[in-house]
Design a protein around this motif. Structure first.
Motif, PDB file in Angstrom:
ATOM      1  N   MET A   1      28.571  10.474  49.475  1.00  0.00           N
ATOM      2  CA  MET A   1      29.994  10.703  49.210  1.00  0.00           C
ATOM      3  C   MET A   1      30.209  12.110  48.681  1.00  0.00           C
ATOM      4  O   MET A   1      29.494  12.580  47.809  1.00  0.00           O
ATOM      5  CB  MET A   1      30.517   9.677  48.198  1.00  0.00           C
ATOM      6  CG  MET A   1      30.653   8.297  48.772  1.00  0.00           C
ATOM      7  SD  MET A   1      31.272   7.058  47.624  1.00  0.00           S
ATOM      8  CE  MET A   1      32.683   7.789  46.911  1.00  0.00           C
ATOM      9  N   GLU A   2      31.202  12.774  49.249  1.00  0.00           N
ATOM     10  CA  GLU A   2      31.548  14.113  48.805  1.00  0.00           C
ATOM     11  C   GLU A   2      32.785  14.021  47.928  1.00  0.00           C
ATOM     12  O   GLU A   2      33.724  13.305  48.238  1.00  0.00           O
ATOM     13  CB  GLU A   2      31.829  15.005  50.019  1.00  0.00           C
ATOM     14  CG  GLU A   2      30.649  15.153  50.953  1.00  0.00           C
ATOM     15  CD  GLU A   2      31.036  15.893  52.225  1.00  0.00           C
ATOM     16  OE1 GLU A   2      32.118  16.491  52.260  1.00  0.00           O
ATOM     17  OE2 GLU A   2      30.256  15.845  53.171  1.00  0.00           O
ATOM     18  N   THR A   3      32.780  14.764  46.826  1.00  0.00           N
ATOM     19  CA  THR A   3      33.941  14.756  45.940  1.00  0.00           C
ATOM     20  C   THR A   3      34.564  16.140  45.936  1.00  0.00           C
ATOM     21  O   THR A   3      33.888  17.162  46.108  1.00  0.00           O
ATOM     22  CB  THR A   3      33.555  14.356  44.508  1.00  0.00           C
ATOM     23  OG1 THR A   3      32.562  15.260  44.039  1.00  0.00           O
ATOM     24  CG2 THR A   3      33.034  12.935  44.464  1.00  0.00           C
ATOM     25  N   GLU A   4      35.853  16.142  45.737  1.00  0.00           N
ATOM     26  CA  GLU A   4      36.603  17.397  45.720  1.00  0.00           C
ATOM     27  C   GLU A   4      37.651  17.295  44.624  1.00  0.00           C
ATOM     28  O   GLU A   4      38.362  16.299  44.521  1.00  0.00           O
ATOM     29  CB  GLU A   4      37.286  17.577  47.081  1.00  0.00           C
ATOM     30  CG  GLU A   4      38.134  18.809  47.164  1.00  0.00           C
ATOM     31  CD  GLU A   4      38.876  18.872  48.493  1.00  0.00           C
ATOM     32  OE1 GLU A   4      40.021  19.360  48.469  1.00  0.00           O
ATOM     33  OE2 GLU A   4      38.338  18.437  49.522  1.00  0.00           O
ATOM     34  N   ALA A   5      37.725  18.311  43.786  1.00  0.00           N
ATOM     35  CA  ALA A   5      38.714  18.338  42.720  1.00  0.00           C
ATOM     36  C   ALA A   5      39.774  19.368  43.079  1.00  0.00           C
ATOM     37  O   ALA A   5      39.465  20.457  43.558  1.00  0.00           O
ATOM     38  CB  ALA A   5      38.061  18.702  41.394  1.00  0.00           C
ATOM     39  N   ARG A   6      41.034  19.000  42.869  1.00  0.00           N
ATOM     40  CA  ARG A   6      42.116  19.942  43.143  1.00  0.00           C
ATOM     41  C   ARG A   6      43.222  19.728  42.126  1.00  0.00           C
ATOM     42  O   ARG A   6      43.408  18.643  41.592  1.00  0.00           O
ATOM     43  CB  ARG A   6      42.634  19.802  44.557  1.00  0.00           C
ATOM     44  CG  ARG A   6      43.259  18.499  44.865  1.00  0.00           C
ATOM     45  CD  ARG A   6      43.697  18.452  46.333  1.00  0.00           C
ATOM     46  NE  ARG A   6      44.116  17.124  46.679  1.00  0.00           N
ATOM     47  CZ  ARG A   6      45.321  16.617  46.440  1.00  0.00           C
ATOM     48  NH1 ARG A   6      46.237  17.347  45.841  1.00  0.00           N
ATOM     49  NH2 ARG A   6      45.609  15.388  46.770  1.00  0.00           N
ATOM     50  N   PHE A   7      43.946  20.801  41.860  1.00  0.00           N
ATOM     51  CA  PHE A   7      45.037  20.790  40.901  1.00  0.00           C
ATOM     52  C   PHE A   7      46.332  20.470  41.645  1.00  0.00           C
ATOM     53  O   PHE A   7      46.681  21.120  42.619  1.00  0.00           O
ATOM     54  CB  PHE A   7      45.134  22.150  40.200  1.00  0.00           C
ATOM     55  CG  PHE A   7      46.168  22.192  39.124  1.00  0.00           C
ATOM     56  CD1 PHE A   7      45.937  21.617  37.897  1.00  0.00           C
ATOM     57  CD2 PHE A   7      47.389  22.812  39.342  1.00  0.00           C
ATOM     58  CE1 PHE A   7      46.897  21.659  36.907  1.00  0.00           C
ATOM     59  CE2 PHE A   7      48.350  22.854  38.355  1.00  0.00           C
ATOM     60  CZ  PHE A   7      48.098  22.276  37.124  1.00  0.00           C
TER      61      PHE A   7
ATOM     62  N   SER B   1      37.386  11.622  46.573  1.00  0.00           N
ATOM     63  CA  SER B   1      36.071  11.481  47.178  1.00  0.00           C
ATOM     64  C   SER B   1      36.239  11.156  48.664  1.00  0.00           C
ATOM     65  O   SER B   1      37.108  10.397  49.050  1.00  0.00           O
ATOM     66  CB  SER B   1      35.257  10.398  46.481  1.00  0.00           C
ATOM     67  OG  SER B   1      36.039   9.282  46.198  1.00  0.00           O
ATOM     68  N   GLN B   2      35.402  11.767  49.468  1.00  0.00           N
ATOM     69  CA  GLN B   2      35.406  11.569  50.910  1.00  0.00           C
ATOM     70  C   GLN B   2      34.347  10.527  51.251  1.00  0.00           C
ATOM     71  O   GLN B   2      33.179  10.700  50.941  1.00  0.00           O
ATOM     72  CB  GLN B   2      35.071  12.891  51.615  1.00  0.00           C
ATOM     73  CG  GLN B   2      36.027  14.002  51.321  1.00  0.00           C
ATOM     74  CD  GLN B   2      37.167  14.028  52.331  1.00  0.00           C
ATOM     75  OE1 GLN B   2      36.976  13.586  53.448  1.00  0.00           O
ATOM     76  NE2 GLN B   2      38.292  14.530  51.913  1.00  0.00           N
ATOM     77  N   LEU B   3      34.752   9.445  51.886  1.00  0.00           N
ATOM     78  CA  LEU B   3      33.817   8.401  52.286  1.00  0.00           C
ATOM     79  C   LEU B   3      33.287   8.691  53.688  1.00  0.00           C
ATOM     80  O   LEU B   3      34.015   9.200  54.532  1.00  0.00           O
ATOM     81  CB  LEU B   3      34.510   7.042  52.317  1.00  0.00           C
ATOM     82  CG  LEU B   3      34.952   6.466  50.991  1.00  0.00           C
ATOM     83  CD1 LEU B   3      35.712   5.172  51.225  1.00  0.00           C
ATOM     84  CD2 LEU B   3      33.767   6.217  50.095  1.00  0.00           C
ATOM     85  N   PRO B   4      32.046   8.351  53.933  1.00  0.00           N
ATOM     86  CA  PRO B   4      31.543   8.465  55.301  1.00  0.00           C
ATOM     87  C   PRO B   4      32.276   7.470  56.213  1.00  0.00           C
ATOM     88  O   PRO B   4      32.800   6.461  55.748  1.00  0.00           O
ATOM     89  CB  PRO B   4      30.066   8.105  55.202  1.00  0.00           C
ATOM     90  CG  PRO B   4      29.752   8.021  53.755  1.00  0.00           C
ATOM     91  CD  PRO B   4      31.025   7.954  52.999  1.00  0.00           C
ATOM     92  N   GLU B   5      32.291   7.747  57.521  1.00  0.00           N
ATOM     93  CA  GLU B   5      33.037   6.909  58.458  1.00  0.00           C
ATOM     94  C   GLU B   5      32.589   5.458  58.440  1.00  0.00           C
ATOM     95  O   GLU B   5      33.400   4.544  58.508  1.00  0.00           O
ATOM     96  CB  GLU B   5      32.903   7.469  59.865  1.00  0.00           C
ATOM     97  CG  GLU B   5      33.621   8.767  60.072  1.00  0.00           C
ATOM     98  CD  GLU B   5      33.421   9.310  61.470  1.00  0.00           C
ATOM     99  OE1 GLU B   5      32.775   8.637  62.291  1.00  0.00           O
ATOM    100  OE2 GLU B   5      33.907  10.410  61.725  1.00  0.00           O
TER     101      GLU B   5
END
Length: 97
Positions: free
Chosen positions: A5-11, A22-26
């Motif tokens: 799982m890839e995570t991304e933080a944004r304001f 978080s980006q889940l795999p397909e």
């Protein structure tokens, strides 16, 4: 092979907070397997609907034929004599008097 799982933080400007996504795999994001069971249920329901519908249509046609009144052959429908020109309401009123 699955990716972690890839995570991304944004304001976010609308609420002024930092959001972590978080980006889940397909393969993990899918809700289920192929819809074979659902398809089976839908097809079975459609077949049952047709099994019920066909006798109802036949019964309705027979019932409709029984309910239609048959007009006697010697009954004549009165017809108005043809007029040569269209009448105004005043002329039609004068003829009735």
């Amino acid at each position: 092979m699955t990716k972690p799982m890839e995570t991304e933080a944004r304001f976010e400007q609308s609420d002024g907070k930092l959001h972590v996504e978080s980006q889940l795999p397909e393969t993990k994001a899918k809700q289920g397997r192929s819809g074979r069971r659902v398809l089976t249920v839908l097809v079975a329901a459609l077949v049952l609907a047709f099994i019920v519908w066909i006798p109802v249509e036949i019964w309705g046609d027979k019932k409709g034929e029984q309910m239609q009144p048959s007009a006697p052959a010697d009954t004549q429908v009165p017809t108005a004599p043809p007029s040569s020109a269209p009448q105004t309401p005043a002329e039609a009123d004068a003829q009735q008097r």
